[in-house]
Design a protein around this motif. Structure first.
Motif, short mmCIF file in Angstrom:
data_model
loop_
_atom_site.label_atom_id
_atom_site.label_comp_id
_atom_site.label_asym_id
_atom_site.label_seq_id
_atom_site.Cartn_x
_atom_site.Cartn_y
_atom_site.Cartn_z
N THR A 46 46.12 38.27 56.32
CA THR A 46 45.45 38.26 57.21
C THR A 46 44.03 37.43 57.01
O THR A 46 43.63 36.53 57.70
CB THR A 46 45.25 39.41 57.88
OG1 THR A 46 46.47 40.10 57.97
CG2 THR A 46 44.61 39.50 59.11
N LEU A 47 43.30 37.81 56.10
CA LEU A 47 42.01 37.27 55.60
C LEU A 47 42.25 35.90 55.32
O LEU A 47 41.24 34.95 55.62
CB LEU A 47 41.46 38.15 54.27
CG LEU A 47 41.09 39.45 54.78
CD1 LEU A 47 40.63 40.32 53.52
CD2 LEU A 47 40.00 39.68 55.74
N LEU A 48 43.08 35.42 54.56
CA LEU A 48 43.50 33.97 54.30
C LEU A 48 43.57 33.21 55.45
O LEU A 48 43.11 32.07 55.63
CB LEU A 48 44.74 33.84 53.36
CG LEU A 48 44.35 34.33 51.76
CD1 LEU A 48 45.46 34.24 51.01
CD2 LEU A 48 43.05 33.78 50.86
N THR A 49 44.48 33.64 56.45
CA THR A 49 44.74 32.97 57.68
C THR A 49 43.30 32.85 58.65
O THR A 49 43.19 31.88 59.06
CB THR A 49 45.76 33.57 58.40
OG1 THR A 49 47.00 33.94 57.63
CG2 THR A 49 46.32 32.99 59.64
N LEU A 50 42.55 33.88 58.60
CA LEU A 50 41.44 33.89 59.22
C LEU A 50 40.29 32.50 58.49
O LEU A 50 39.86 31.79 59.48
CB LEU A 50 40.52 35.15 59.20
CG LEU A 50 39.21 35.16 59.69
CD1 LEU A 50 39.33 34.82 61.24
CD2 LEU A 50 38.41 36.63 59.58
N GLY A 51 40.49 32.59 57.26
CA GLY A 51 39.69 31.40 56.60
C GLY A 51 40.32 30.02 57.02
O GLY A 51 39.82 29.12 57.53
N VAL A 52 41.69 29.80 57.05
CA VAL A 52 42.33 28.73 57.55
C VAL A 52 42.05 28.45 59.03
O VAL A 52 41.65 27.11 59.43
CB VAL A 52 43.80 28.81 57.45
CG1 VAL A 52 44.75 27.57 58.12
CG2 VAL A 52 44.10 28.99 55.74
N LEU A 53 42.01 29.45 59.81
CA LEU A 53 41.66 29.02 61.31
C LEU A 53 40.25 28.56 61.46
O LEU A 53 39.73 27.79 62.30
CB LEU A 53 41.88 30.26 62.10
CG LEU A 53 43.28 30.56 62.19
CD1 LEU A 53 43.53 31.90 62.87
CD2 LEU A 53 43.83 29.79 63.37
N VAL A 54 39.39 29.25 60.63
CA VAL A 54 37.65 28.87 60.85
C VAL A 54 37.59 27.53 60.57
O VAL A 54 36.86 26.62 60.99
CB VAL A 54 36.99 29.87 59.96
CG1 VAL A 54 35.62 29.28 59.95
CG2 VAL A 54 37.00 31.30 60.49
N LEU A 55 38.20 26.94 59.40
CA LEU A 55 38.18 25.57 58.78
C LEU A 55 38.91 24.67 59.58
O LEU A 55 38.29 23.68 60.11
CB LEU A 55 38.82 25.62 57.34
CG LEU A 55 38.04 26.26 56.16
CD1 LEU A 55 38.97 26.23 55.02
CD2 LEU A 55 36.70 25.87 56.02
#
Length: 575
Positions: free
Chosen positions: A380-389
């Motif tokens: 979940t945290l990694l996906t949040l980073g992908v979405l922000v980028l």
């Protein structure tokens, strides 16, 4: 003159004659570097060879252009860049820029109102902040600091622009108020920490480009306010009004020192009131008062520093991204396909129940719930980073790019929400199997906060705007803490563990006895001997009374409910 006579050397003011080896009086002394000519015609400085006789022989080529006059040579200025023949004049280094060039300090020293508000906040904090357990003293200090902030006066802003400042300020005071109604120390610590963050944002607002800048604005301004405050104190000292105020304060202190002990000795009730209000004076108490005074006063001064001299914020235009559509669609599309497969399996596990899990994975449902929770949180945290980028750097200049960006990122957010629901389901099942604890409830709350954050991301994706996401996530964290305070987390944990006892006959009384006074109303529903074991242990930890600084509603209610409680008798059967 005959041919065999030699001419006498000239001794006029123009210097020695050509070919003479005599040295003028101006050249007496140790040998100095002399100028020489480089091939390019520029002068370089070198030391001449010393003649055998120990005297400098100066030879000048009459065909060479005139050089510098006699005398000590003048080299390049100190600190200048080295000069090399043929490279032209040296360019001086630019002067260093100050650290806070974008945030200048106030032009004038702090006013008497600012100094008075800071001093009042420091005195109240030194007196009111409790030493041990949290209580109403924190709320009193927060209210005084809020009044000091309002007394300075905010710049005139439209109503819609001032509303976020007001909301952050209300949230800060509400978080501090939790220390009055809840006894859990971990909850009080989290709320006080988040209250400092919300208070800094209430002062800084959107004067800083990032949320992190707004969070650290007041602490940084508090450090920068020390010399600013010194200027104000110097101005106040030289003014006649300042001297009179100081003399009046000293006179008031003398009056209190003389009359309070006399009145306390005359009446026992007044003496008890003085003992309750004025703490014991010793070295450790004096150091503690000084530290609290400094922290509160610097906090108010930092807030006033930001209000008086906000930073000169300049909006920077976003640089155009170099990514093309295929550069980000391929990796994000692969991630979406992977999530589609995983979510399909998760639906089967969620709706298939315990029989499906045993048939496909082997372990029990509780072990299955415990095994993958951490991995799902990491995903979940990694996906949040992908979405922000992707929201920041994925291009959206054409209609085709905007359509791809909205669709692909929205699908990724929806799939991630399903993964979050799966993680929440696993943690809930795990707590039902092994019991509820504070740590497990905090992890559950963290996942709920992430879910709310992804909903905010979804709104930003649909609007193709990534600004305000960090502030929304921080506001969601404040709401989560306030929601926990309303829920009464330790009472919630006690209630569900008691319900689990009725279903499975198992309960960890040893853990329940470590809870705070917030759990006392729920623990009164425990059957004996578990009830006496848990409540008796909590009653032993409760202080007999709280002074006015540490007054707390939950402890007062627990103290009343446990009056006359029996001593704990925790046998093995009660655990």
């Amino acid at each position: 003159m005959s041919a065999d006579e030699k001419p006498e050397p000239s001794t006029d003011a123009e210097g020695p004659a050509e070919g003479s080896d005599e040295r003028p009086a101006a050249l007496e002394g140790p040998a100095e570097p002399v100028p020489a000519l480089a091939p390019g015609g520029q002068s370089v400085w070198s030391a001449p060879p010393m003649p055998a006789a120990g005297r400098l022989a100066l030879k000048v080529d009459p065909s060479a252009p005139p050089g510098p006059p006699f005398g000590p040579p003048v080299g390049p200025p100190s600190g200048a860049a080295p000069r090399h023949p043929g490279l032209g004049p040296a360019v001086p280094y630019p002067p260093p820029q100050p650290l806070f060039a974008w945030w200048p300090r106030p032009a004038s020293p702090p006013s008497r109102r600012i100094l008075g508000c800071a001093a009042a906040a420091g005195v109240v904090a030194a007196i009111a902040v409790p030493e041990g357990r949290a209580g109403v003293g924190f709320l009193v200090t927060a209210l005084v600091m809020t009044v000091a902030w309002l007394a300075v006066g905010r710049p005139q802003r439209p109503t819609h622009a001032a509303l976020p400042h007001l909301l952050w300020g209300v949230a800060a005071v509400g978080l501090v108020a939790v220390t009055v109604v809840r006894d859990a120390e971990w909850l009080a610590a989290l709320c006080l920490l988040m209250a400092c963050v919300a208070g800094s944002l209430a002062v800084a607002g959107r004067s800083f480009a990032t949320v992190l800048g707004g969070v650290v604005a007041v602490p940084i301004a508090a450090m920068r306010a020390v010399p600013w405050t010194a200027r104000g104190l110097t101005t106040l000292r030289h003014g006649a009004g300042g001297v009179r105020v100081l003399l009046s304060v000293l006179a008031a202190v003398v009056v209190l020192v003389v009359f309070v002990p006399l009145l306390a000795a005359a009446d026992a009730a007044f003496a008890s009131l003085v003992d309750a209000v004025v703490p014991t004076l010793d070295l450790s108490s004096a150091i503690r008062w000084a530290v609290l005074f400094a922290l509160a006063a610097l906090g108010v001064l930092g807030a006033c520093f930001v209000l008086v001299a906000p930073p000169q914020r300049t909006e920077r235009a976003e640089r155009p991204t170099r990514l093309q559509l295929r550069d980000w669609v391929i990796p994000v599309g692969v991630l979406v396909l992977l999530f589609v497969v995983f979510v399909g399996v998760q639906f089967a596990a969620l709706f298939g129940g315990d029989e499906y899990v045993r048939r496909t994975t082997g372990p029990s449902y509780a072990e299955y719930a415990r095994s993958g929770f951490g991995q799902l949180v990491a995903v979940t945290l990694l996906t949040l980073g992908v979405l922000v980028l992707a929201m920041r750097f994925a291009p959206a200049t054409t209609a085709k790019e905007r359509r791809w960006k909205r669709t692909l990122l929205a699908v990724l957010v929806a799939l991630t929400l399903v993964i979050i629901a799966s993680a929440l389901s696993r943690m809930w099942l795990y707590q039902q199997a092994y019991g509820f604890t504070v740590l497990r409830l905090l992890v559950l709350t963290f996942e709920l906060w992430l879910g709310l954050g992804f909903l905010l991301v979804l709104v930003g994706v649909l609007r193709l705007r990534h600004a305000g996401l960090a502030r929304g996530m921080l506001a969601a964290g404040v709401a989560a803490l306030l929601g926990l305070a309303v829920l009464n987390p330790e009472g919630f944990i006690a209630e569900h563990n008691i319900a689990r006892l009725a279903d499975s006959g198992k309960v960890d009384v040893g853990y329940l006895s470590t809870l705070s006074a917030d759990a006392v109303p729920a623990l009164q529903q425990l059957p004996e001997p578990h009830r006496t074991c848990a409540l008796g242990t909590i009653a032993q930890r409760l202080p007999e009374t709280d002074d006015w600084r540490s007054a707390n509603i939950a402890r007062a209610q627990a103290r009343e409910a446990l009056a006359g409680a029996a001593a704990p008798n925790c046998s093995d059967g009660s655990r």
